[in-house]
Design a protein around this motif. Structure first.
Motif, PDB file in Angstrom:
ATOM      1  N   VAL A   1      40.243  37.191  40.692  1.00  8.46           N
ATOM      2  CA  VAL A   1      40.254  37.536  39.224  1.00  8.46           C
ATOM      3  C   VAL A   1      38.724  38.406  39.114  1.00  8.46           C
ATOM      4  O   VAL A   1      38.904  39.532  38.587  1.00  8.46           O
ATOM      5  CB  VAL A   1      40.813  36.860  38.302  1.00  8.46           C
ATOM      6  CG1 VAL A   1      40.656  37.505  36.987  1.00  8.46           C
ATOM      7  CG2 VAL A   1      42.101  36.561  38.403  1.00  8.46           C
ATOM      8  N   ALA A   2      37.656  37.518  39.246  1.00  4.24           N
ATOM      9  CA  ALA A   2      36.491  38.131  38.902  1.00  4.24           C
ATOM     10  C   ALA A   2      35.744  39.136  39.901  1.00  4.24           C
ATOM     11  O   ALA A   2      34.832  40.100  39.315  1.00  4.24           O
ATOM     12  CB  ALA A   2      35.430  36.843  38.759  1.00  4.24           C
ATOM     13  N   MET A   3      36.164  38.947  40.970  1.00  6.76           N
ATOM     14  CA  MET A   3      35.403  39.918  41.955  1.00  6.76           C
ATOM     15  C   MET A   3      35.523  41.386  41.785  1.00  6.76           C
ATOM     16  O   MET A   3      34.619  42.192  41.793  1.00  6.76           O
ATOM     17  CB  MET A   3      35.696  39.572  43.480  1.00  6.76           C
ATOM     18  CG  MET A   3      34.804  40.104  44.496  1.00  6.76           C
ATOM     19  SD  MET A   3      32.809  39.407  44.292  1.00  6.76           S
ATOM     20  CE  MET A   3      33.194  37.736  43.945  1.00  6.76           C
ATOM     21  N   PRO A   4      36.731  41.836  41.592  1.00  4.17           N
ATOM     22  CA  PRO A   4      36.937  43.060  41.370  1.00  4.17           C
ATOM     23  C   PRO A   4      36.431  43.568  39.905  1.00  4.17           C
ATOM     24  O   PRO A   4      35.696  44.636  39.788  1.00  4.17           O
ATOM     25  CB  PRO A   4      38.507  43.445  41.224  1.00  4.17           C
ATOM     26  CG  PRO A   4      39.211  42.279  41.683  1.00  4.17           C
ATOM     27  CD  PRO A   4      38.172  41.140  41.487  1.00  4.17           C
TER      28      PRO A   4
ATOM     29  N   MET B   1      34.243  44.436  47.311  1.00  6.39           N
ATOM     30  CA  MET B   1      35.661  44.712  47.284  1.00  6.39           C
ATOM     31  C   MET B   1      36.294  44.544  48.516  1.00  6.39           C
ATOM     32  O   MET B   1      37.560  44.268  48.495  1.00  6.39           O
ATOM     33  CB  MET B   1      35.544  46.134  46.704  1.00  6.39           C
ATOM     34  CG  MET B   1      35.327  46.385  45.277  1.00  6.39           C
ATOM     35  SD  MET B   1      36.474  45.397  44.053  1.00  6.39           S
ATOM     36  CE  MET B   1      38.032  46.013  44.486  1.00  6.39           C
ATOM     37  N   LEU B   2      35.605  45.060  49.589  1.00  3.77           N
ATOM     38  CA  LEU B   2      36.096  44.619  50.963  1.00  3.77           C
ATOM     39  C   LEU B   2      36.383  43.293  51.285  1.00  3.77           C
ATOM     40  O   LEU B   2      37.525  42.935  51.834  1.00  3.77           O
ATOM     41  CB  LEU B   2      35.211  45.397  52.040  1.00  3.77           C
ATOM     42  CG  LEU B   2      35.575  46.892  51.992  1.00  3.77           C
ATOM     43  CD1 LEU B   2      34.335  47.176  52.785  1.00  3.77           C
ATOM     44  CD2 LEU B   2      36.572  47.274  52.452  1.00  3.77           C
ATOM     45  N   GLY B   3      35.525  42.574  50.940  1.00  2.00           N
ATOM     46  CA  GLY B   3      35.683  40.797  50.995  1.00  2.00           C
ATOM     47  C   GLY B   3      36.941  40.589  50.253  1.00  2.00           C
ATOM     48  O   GLY B   3      37.546  39.491  50.676  1.00  2.00           O
TER      49      GLY B   3
ATOM     50  N   ARG C   1      41.774  26.780  41.843  1.00  2.00           N
ATOM     51  CA  ARG C   1      41.033  27.135  40.579  1.00  2.00           C
ATOM     52  C   ARG C   1      39.977  28.261  40.933  1.00  2.00           C
ATOM     53  O   ARG C   1      39.551  29.061  40.325  1.00  2.00           O
ATOM     54  CB  ARG C   1      40.525  26.391  39.618  1.00  2.00           C
ATOM     55  CG  ARG C   1      41.759  25.552  39.261  1.00  2.00           C
ATOM     56  CD  ARG C   1      41.519  24.624  37.948  1.00  2.00           C
ATOM     57  NE  ARG C   1      42.660  23.894  37.569  1.00  2.00           N
ATOM     58  CZ  ARG C   1      42.931  22.557  37.359  1.00  2.00           C
ATOM     59  NH1 ARG C   1      41.663  21.970  37.572  1.00  2.00           N
ATOM     60  NH2 ARG C   1      43.897  22.099  36.981  1.00  2.00           N
ATOM     61  N   LEU C   2      38.856  27.833  41.821  1.00  2.00           N
ATOM     62  CA  LEU C   2      37.792  28.596  42.493  1.00  2.00           C
ATOM     63  C   LEU C   2      38.399  29.657  43.059  1.00  2.00           C
ATOM     64  O   LEU C   2      37.805  30.792  42.683  1.00  2.00           O
ATOM     65  CB  LEU C   2      37.149  27.556  43.210  1.00  2.00           C
ATOM     66  CG  LEU C   2      35.723  28.530  43.715  1.00  2.00           C
ATOM     67  CD1 LEU C   2      34.816  28.591  42.647  1.00  2.00           C
ATOM     68  CD2 LEU C   2      35.145  27.486  44.887  1.00  2.00           C
TER      69      LEU C   2
ATOM     70  N   VAL D   1      46.779  36.009  49.760  1.00  2.00           N
ATOM     71  CA  VAL D   1      47.470  35.454  48.500  1.00  2.00           C
ATOM     72  C   VAL D   1      48.654  36.138  48.149  1.00  2.00           C
ATOM     73  O   VAL D   1      49.464  35.274  47.646  1.00  2.00           O
ATOM     74  CB  VAL D   1      46.206  36.048  47.534  1.00  2.00           C
ATOM     75  CG1 VAL D   1      46.597  36.122  46.109  1.00  2.00           C
ATOM     76  CG2 VAL D   1      44.822  35.415  47.594  1.00  2.00           C
ATOM     77  N   ILE D   2      48.909  37.215  48.872  1.00  2.00           N
ATOM     78  CA  ILE D   2      50.296  37.818  48.484  1.00  2.00           C
ATOM     79  C   ILE D   2      51.333  36.833  49.209  1.00  2.00           C
ATOM     80  O   ILE D   2      52.482  36.544  48.722  1.00  2.00           O
ATOM     81  CB  ILE D   2      50.459  39.129  48.868  1.00  2.00           C
ATOM     82  CG1 ILE D   2      49.461  40.044  48.084  1.00  2.00           C
ATOM     83  CG2 ILE D   2      51.824  39.777  49.289  1.00  2.00           C
ATOM     84  CD1 ILE D   2      49.496  41.480  48.507  1.00  2.00           C
TER      85      ILE D   2
END
Length: 167
Positions: A118-121, A89-91, A111-112, A99-100
């Motif tokens: 999206v997948a990490m959280p 989560m820190l990464g 895409r990666l 990203v913002i």
């Protein structure tokens, strides 16, 4: 409950411990590089709020990795899994300001990045929820180390392709 001792009889338990330690080592490396690169290596690498968020999250990721190593030394699978989930989560949090600011590019490499973003959280929270309840500790360890496992498999496949076809 499965045998989850590092030297225990369960093959899956030993593999989970190995992957957790490898994930913690990679998190320590990424945390240290995020901490030191903007300060010592490339002082003008980040601008604005990124200049302080990246080293701060790197320091926190390094600390979470150290906690994961300590808990692994104490043979606490639940705590180690939670610490590695915190490293993930820190990464992810470190990636949030760019990203913002720049948005998600939907090109080939974008895409990666989008999948990671999206997948990490989802991976970290689902593994933390399983580890917190302590019902399936080995499954939680495998879920939280899935990004490390995927990276390891891609690296091995790339090395095999270079060995066969050359560079």
């Amino acid at each position: 409950m499965a045998d989850v001792e590092p030297g225990g009889g369960s093959r899956f338990g030993r593999a989970a411990w190995l992957l957790l330690i490898l994930s913690a080592a990679l998190a320590a490396y990424f945390g240290l590089s995020s901490l030191l690169l903007p300060l010592l290596g490339a002082p003008n690498l980040y601008t604005g709020v990124d200049r302080w968020i990246v080293p701060a999250t790197g320091a926190l990721q390094l600390t979470a990795a150290a906690v994961a190593f300590r808990l692994a030394a104490r043979r606490d699978l639940r705590g180690t899994t939670l610490a590695v989930a915190m490293c993930l989560m820190l990464g992810w949090l470190e990636m949030l300001p760019p990203v913002i600011r720049n948005g998600l590019d939907l090109g080939a490499e974008g895409r990666l990045t989008l999948a990671y973003f999206v997948a990490m959280p989802v991976v970290a929270v689902s593994a933390a929820a399983l580890a917190w309840r302590n019902r399936h500790p080995i499954l939680a360890a495998f879920i939280v180390t899935a990004p490390t496992t995927a990276g390891l498999l891609f690296t091995i496949a790339f090395a095999i392709m270079i060995a066969i076809y050359g560079f």
